[in-house]
Scaffold this active site. Structure first.
Site: not given
Ligand code: EPZ
Length: 433
Positions: A22-23, A129, A134, A320, A412
């Protein structure tokens, strides 16, 4: 709303075909916006999030056909990932509206490609969420390094790049998977060289980079935290197959561990699972990857032992898999300290596991799990994708009946979860309300 009913029972035994990731599929689909050519993606999973992404891309003017010529190539295990053809010949709109972004945060991944291709984009802020606020501040700050002018208006990100994006040096303040993906796509069409430092190294990033290279992009440093991209004036269409879902793989490995079973997972690999393999082996789970797409996971009969894990960016233990690993530790011998460093609120499965008899104490971003002999089935509530599946896993080995509500979370991210588990002996059914 549908529910899933599980009666805890014996060990799971059998074979499970792993679906496309998915990701990885979500950013790969957004990459179609970078080219007027057709991007054909194979091994696409049947998931609600994929349908949402199709809907969003169609709204932007992308022509989308599923399974292309109607033929679905089946591999030796009869595994039929679908084929998606995406053609962004003309971009009809550069707005991703709140209704869709609200449903799926990954919609923000159209921002980089739209800005690079059309020099403008208007994308709703995703909102929070269940697992945290996020924000997208890292995405926006990095795009400004490539010359984007970004305003926030009425809950929307309004981005412009008059004359197009130009290459630059981006040093991410913290590792972000989505921001790295957005910038990889944006930099592919920017003028000149872009360097991404402190980039995320998750395998889904490498999958996206390989697809972009197939489309004609020039990217170096794959798999490292420093990516160097030489921007091109245009990209072409390409044929690409989505990588296997490593989190689905880890989830079914957890099912074998929890039930003391013996499962063979096909069309997948342990090479993208980072520290999950070592953590599971420390508990006493046996894992064998034949290097040819088949991963066997089994227990040698002894009770699993507690072990500590901390979630961190790849190649460390993935966030995850945190909820699924906690479900395994709930009935292991001894204690396990599970520390969540990626999201600020990703312990919602804890109160539900506790209702099933687990002994878990939360202290800040750490949860201390003391193994109990056996969990007891109970009605439980899902709150996010991975919390949901950890409750299903717990139900597989619990005494009695577990009913998991709000299973739309599961739809999802897990393709045919009930069928795949039932085929291995689980007493599980979906109750349609
Ligand atoms: C991706 O989310 C995945 N989703 C998530 O999987 C996964 O948990 C996450 O990466 C971490 O590996 C998809 O790929 C669609 P991040 P993403 O940007 O890109 C903070 C699942 O269950 N952050 O690496 O949103 C954020 O809040 C999902 O399949 C900021 O502060 O994750 C988080 O605490 C859940 N500012 C941390 O960084 C930003 O601009 C990591 O987020 C972006 C992120």
């Amino acid at each position: 709303m549908d529910q899933i009913r599980i009666t805890g029972g014996g060990p799971l035994k059998g074979t499970i075909a792993i679906s496309g990731a998915k990701n990885a599929a979500l950013p790969l689909m957004c990459a179609c916006l970078l080219s007027e050519g057709t991007l054909r993606l194979g091994n696409i999973p049947h998931l609600a999030d994929i349908s949402t992404a199709v809907h969003l891309l169609a709204q932007l003017g992308v022509t989308v056909t599923m399974n292309g010529d109607g033929q679905t190539a089946k591999d030796a295990d009869g595994h039929a990932g679908r084929v998606l053809s995406l053609t962004a010949g003309q971009i009809a709109s550069t707005t991703a509206d709140y209704e869709l972004v609200r449903k799926m945060r990954a919609s923000v991944l159209v921002l980089g490609p739209l800005l690079a291709r059309e020099h403008e984009a208007r994308v709703s802020l995703p909102g929070g969420c269940a697992i945290g606020t996020r924000p997208v501040d890292i995405h926006l700050g990095a795009l400004e390094e490539l010359g984007a002018e970004i305003e926030l208006e009425d809950g929307y990100v309004v981005a412009r790049a008059p004359g197009g994006l130009r290459g630059g040096v981006v040093r991410f303040p913290q590792v972000s998977v989505g921001a790295t993906e957005n910038l990889l796509m944006a930099a592919s069409l920017a003028k000149g060289e872009t360097v991404l430092e402190n980039a995320a190294r998750e395998p889904e990033i490498t999958d996206l980079a390989n697809c972009l290279i197939a489309m004609g992009a020039e990217i170096e440093g794959l798999g490292s935290d420093r990516l160097v991209i030489q921007g091109k004036p245009t990209l072409n269409g390409a044929d690409y197959s989505v990588m296997p879902d490593r989190i689905e793989t880890g989830t079914y490995m957890a099912a074998a561990a929890l039930t003391g079973g013996d499962l063979t997972l096909t069309g997948t690999t342990t090479s993208t699972l980072g520290a999950v393999v070592e953590a599971m082996e420390r508990t006493g789970v046996e894992i064998n990857d034949d290097g040819n797409g088949r991963v066997r996971v089994w227990r040698n009969g002894a009770r699993l032992k507690g072990t500590d894990v901390t979630t961190l960016p790849f190649p460390a233990f993935p966030t995850d898999m945190q909820a699924q690993f906690m479900a395994i530790m709930a009935t292991a011998e001894g204690a396990s300290l599970i520390t969540e460093t990626i999201f600020e609120n990703r312990f919602m499965h804890v109160p539900e596991l506790t209702r099933m008899g687990a002994d878990i104490t939360i202290n800040g971003n750490a949860a201390l799990v003391r193994g109990v002999d056996r969990l007891k089935g109970a009605p439980v509530m899902a709150t996010d994708l991975r919390a949901s599946v950890s409750l299903v896993l717990a139900g597989l080995a619990a005494e009695g009946e577990t009913v998991v509500s709000r299973v739309y979370h599961l739809d999802r991210g897990y393709e045919r979860l009930v069928e795949k588990l039932a085929a291995c002996g689980a007493d599980i059914e979906r109750i349609r309300e």
